[in-house]
Write a protein that holds these residues in place. Sequence first.
Motif, PDB file in Angstrom:
ATOM      1  N   GLU A  16      33.575  28.262  58.283  1.00 41.73           N
ATOM      2  CA  GLU A  16      34.053  29.365  57.451  1.00 41.73           C
ATOM      3  C   GLU A  16      35.134  28.888  56.486  1.00 41.73           C
ATOM      4  O   GLU A  16      35.117  29.216  55.302  1.00 41.73           O
ATOM      5  CB  GLU A  16      34.595  30.490  58.340  1.00 41.73           C
ATOM      6  CG  GLU A  16      35.067  31.698  57.549  1.00 41.73           C
ATOM      7  CD  GLU A  16      35.573  32.795  58.469  1.00 41.73           C
ATOM      8  OE1 GLU A  16      36.697  33.272  58.235  1.00 41.73           O
ATOM      9  OE2 GLU A  16      34.844  33.156  59.417  1.00 41.73           O
ATOM     10  N   GLN A  17      36.061  28.089  56.970  1.00 42.40           N
ATOM     11  CA  GLN A  17      37.116  27.549  56.126  1.00 42.40           C
ATOM     12  C   GLN A  17      36.520  26.620  55.065  1.00 42.40           C
ATOM     13  O   GLN A  17      36.949  26.626  53.912  1.00 42.40           O
ATOM     14  CB  GLN A  17      38.123  26.803  57.007  1.00 42.40           C
ATOM     15  CG  GLN A  17      39.434  26.498  56.324  1.00 42.40           C
ATOM     16  CD  GLN A  17      40.385  25.786  57.253  1.00 42.40           C
ATOM     17  OE1 GLN A  17      40.053  24.727  57.810  1.00 42.40           O
ATOM     18  NE2 GLN A  17      41.569  26.348  57.428  1.00 42.40           N
ATOM     19  N   LYS A  74      33.489  26.772  53.717  1.00 44.23           N
ATOM     20  CA  LYS A  74      32.837  27.623  52.707  1.00 44.23           C
ATOM     21  C   LYS A  74      33.876  28.278  51.796  1.00 44.23           C
ATOM     22  O   LYS A  74      33.710  28.310  50.575  1.00 44.23           O
ATOM     23  CB  LYS A  74      31.998  28.687  53.421  1.00 44.23           C
ATOM     24  CG  LYS A  74      31.192  29.563  52.520  1.00 44.23           C
ATOM     25  CD  LYS A  74      30.355  30.542  53.341  1.00 44.23           C
ATOM     26  CE  LYS A  74      29.626  31.512  52.435  1.00 44.23           C
ATOM     27  NZ  LYS A  74      28.823  32.469  53.199  1.00 44.23           N
TER      28      LYS A  74
END
Length: 169
Positions: A89-90, A92
């Motif tokens: 997530e980080q 992206k």
Amino acid sequence: MQQIGFGGSCHWCTEAIFRSLRGVQKVDQGWIASDGGHTQPSEAVIVHFDENEIDLRTLIAIHLYTHSCTSTHSMRGKYRSAVYTFDKEQNKFAKAAIRKLQADFGELIITEVLPFVTFKLNDENYLDYYYKDPSKPFCQNIVNPKLSALLARFEKYIAPEYREQLARL
């Protein structure tokens, strides 16, 4: 508490920049390795921050504006321009943030977004290099101009305990 890794210039410079920010609780300075095709670690920092005080997009912007994020040069192996992420997530988010910030730069941003793999902390006598003795020639000639750039563009993010010192640059 969140963490993100940054590399791009000397880790003494990068450490001083991020240590000067409100919301940053700790900066680990040393070498980061990634599995993104780079076998050699490069100078970098891990920034531990409170996202309620400073967000990841701001930290990425500060990183891009305080080192040569559009410049390839012979020392890029040692000073890899990178954001080292700790989860998908980080990763992206960092890629999207750099794409948005590209509009602010006249040349292509070369900063890579890479997964963090390992970190080696620098020797104790080199940690907090700038703030231990900002009168050293390296600090005066190399770090101070980067801190001046930080102050000029991101003044509202400077931690209160560093405002007066940085204002004298």
